[in-house]
Design a protein around this motif. Structure first.
Motif, PDB file in Angstrom:
ATOM      1  N   THR A 148      27.995  64.785  70.498  1.00 37.41           N
ATOM      2  CA  THR A 148      28.375  66.144  69.756  1.00 37.41           C
ATOM      3  C   THR A 148      29.662  65.851  68.991  1.00 37.41           C
ATOM      4  N   ARG A 213      24.088  69.409  66.871  1.00 40.13           N
ATOM      5  CA  ARG A 213      24.986  68.960  67.813  1.00 40.13           C
ATOM      6  C   ARG A 213      26.200  68.423  67.200  1.00 40.13           C
ATOM      7  N   ALA A 216      28.356  71.632  68.100  1.00 44.53           N
ATOM      8  CA  ALA A 216      28.208  72.484  69.052  1.00 44.53           C
ATOM      9  C   ALA A 216      29.366  72.730  69.835  1.00 44.53           C
ATOM     10  N   PHE A 217      29.585  73.831  70.782  1.00 45.30           N
ATOM     11  CA  PHE A 217      30.633  74.053  71.540  1.00 45.30           C
ATOM     12  C   PHE A 217      31.577  72.804  71.961  1.00 45.30           C
ATOM     13  N   GLY A 221      29.841  76.256  65.898  1.00 49.80           N
ATOM     14  CA  GLY A 221      28.262  76.134  66.235  1.00 49.80           C
ATOM     15  C   GLY A 221      27.557  76.453  65.065  1.00 49.80           C
ATOM     16  N   THR A 232      23.744  81.809  68.045  1.00 50.05           N
ATOM     17  CA  THR A 232      24.720  80.683  67.823  1.00 50.05           C
ATOM     18  C   THR A 232      23.942  79.446  68.538  1.00 50.05           C
ATOM     19  N   ASP A 234      23.678  75.689  70.713  1.00 49.51           N
ATOM     20  CA  ASP A 234      24.475  74.585  71.134  1.00 49.51           C
ATOM     21  C   ASP A 234      23.665  73.295  71.229  1.00 49.51           C
ATOM     22  N   SER A 235      22.553  73.531  71.698  1.00 45.22           N
ATOM     23  CA  SER A 235      21.756  72.124  72.229  1.00 45.22           C
ATOM     24  C   SER A 235      20.166  72.608  71.761  1.00 45.22           C
ATOM     25  N   LYS A 271      20.073  75.577  74.471  1.00 41.29           N
ATOM     26  CA  LYS A 271      21.209  76.291  74.639  1.00 41.29           C
ATOM     27  C   LYS A 271      21.665  77.229  73.753  1.00 41.29           C
ATOM     28  N   ARG A 273      24.352  80.415  72.560  1.00 39.37           N
ATOM     29  CA  ARG A 273      25.450  81.663  73.388  1.00 39.37           C
ATOM     30  C   ARG A 273      24.856  83.150  73.306  1.00 39.37           C
TER      31      ARG A 273
END
Length: 286
Positions: A148, A213, A216-217, A221, A232, A234-235, A271, A273
């Protein structure tokens, strides 16, 4: 040596503390959001300029503060000729790419988005351009397929201080040599804002993967919308689930697992949010 230091953010704070233990810091420039840097300077009694230094705003602050070297790391602002020429020896910056590629802001994020397999950091002289000065030293850093933006930045963190120490050592020993950049090979990428993270589901799945990526967090995002609701992400990964070519891109094929159709395959959103609405099959992400 007497140093002037231009720093921002967590990385800038780490570098500042290291330099304080090694050298004499005459003054620091930073931005208003770099609280840890401001607090450190106040604690140690270091003169500090906060804000954009351009258009002569900082000249009165530094003009009676002689320095040997100006060091810039993760600093948010471009500086002008008067400050560049203030040190008696030179001014140098550490940039997060293998210059002349990826001049500009957040180069490691752009490198991931563009599917690069390597990046790096460059020590270069500061001139009036944006990351255009002669190259002193470069360190190459690998970008793995699952890295990331935060992962790559952590790799940078391990290399910044050794590189800065190497440059300062060469200056002290009068062994520094710099080579001009090949400007014909230069690329430039601009500043990113949180609003720039919107996913276009008409992109190929590989570009969407890199887009996610890279941001990502703990970064703001990559995101998409379901009606007026923001998601949002993240993966993501790739799925072998089938689809018909004329299905609209962004179509939700499954809610659990969360599968979305793209032009060249199905993405599984692994993943995202927290949201307070329901994702249903047949809806279209935009």
């Amino acid at each position: 040596m007497k140093l002037g230091v231009l720093v921002s953010g967590n990385l800038g704070n780490i570098v500042l503390r290291h330099l304080y233990a090694q050298q004499e810091i005459v003054f620091v420039f930073t931005d208003s959001k770099s609280d840890s840097i401001i607090e450190f300077c106040n604690e140690k009694g270091i003169d500090i300029f906060i804000g954009n230094p351009r258009k002569g705003k900082s000249q009165e602050f530094y003009e009676n503060k002689p320095i040997d070297v100006l060091v810039s790391v993760n600093y948010l602002f471009l500086i002008e000729k008067d400050l560049i020429n203030h040190p008696s020896i030179l001014a140098f910056n550490i940039h997060g790419s293998l210059l002349p590629k990826y001049r500009g802001r957040t180069p490691h994020v752009w490198a991931i988005i563009n599917n690069e397999t390597k990046t790096g950091i460059t020590a270069h002289l500061i001139d009036e351009g944006c990351d255009t000065g002669d190259i002193i030293e470069q360190i190459e850093i690998e970008i793995n397929s699952q890295d990331t933006g935060a992962d790559v930045l952590n790799k940078y963190n391990d290399q910044y201080i050794p590189l800065i120490d190497k440059v300062l050592h060469r200056i002290e020993n009068n062994t520094l040599v710099a080579q001009p950049q090949n400007h014909n090979e230069a690329t430039y990428f601009g500043k990113r804002t949180p609003e720039d993270g919107n996913i276009d589901w008409n992109w190929q799945k590989e570009r969407i993967y890199n887009w996610v990526r890279a941001q990502a967090f703990p970064y703001p995002g990559a995101f998409t919308h379901l009606d007026s609701n923001k998601i949002t992400i993240d993966s993501i990964g790739f799925s072998n689930v089938g689809y018909e070519y004329d299905m609209p891109n962004g179509l939700v094929l499954s809610a659990n697992p969360f599968l979305v159709k793209t032009p060249n395959g199905v993405i599984q959103i692994d993943k995202f949010r927290a949201i307070d609405f329901e994702v249903k099959v047949g809806l279209i992400l935009q």
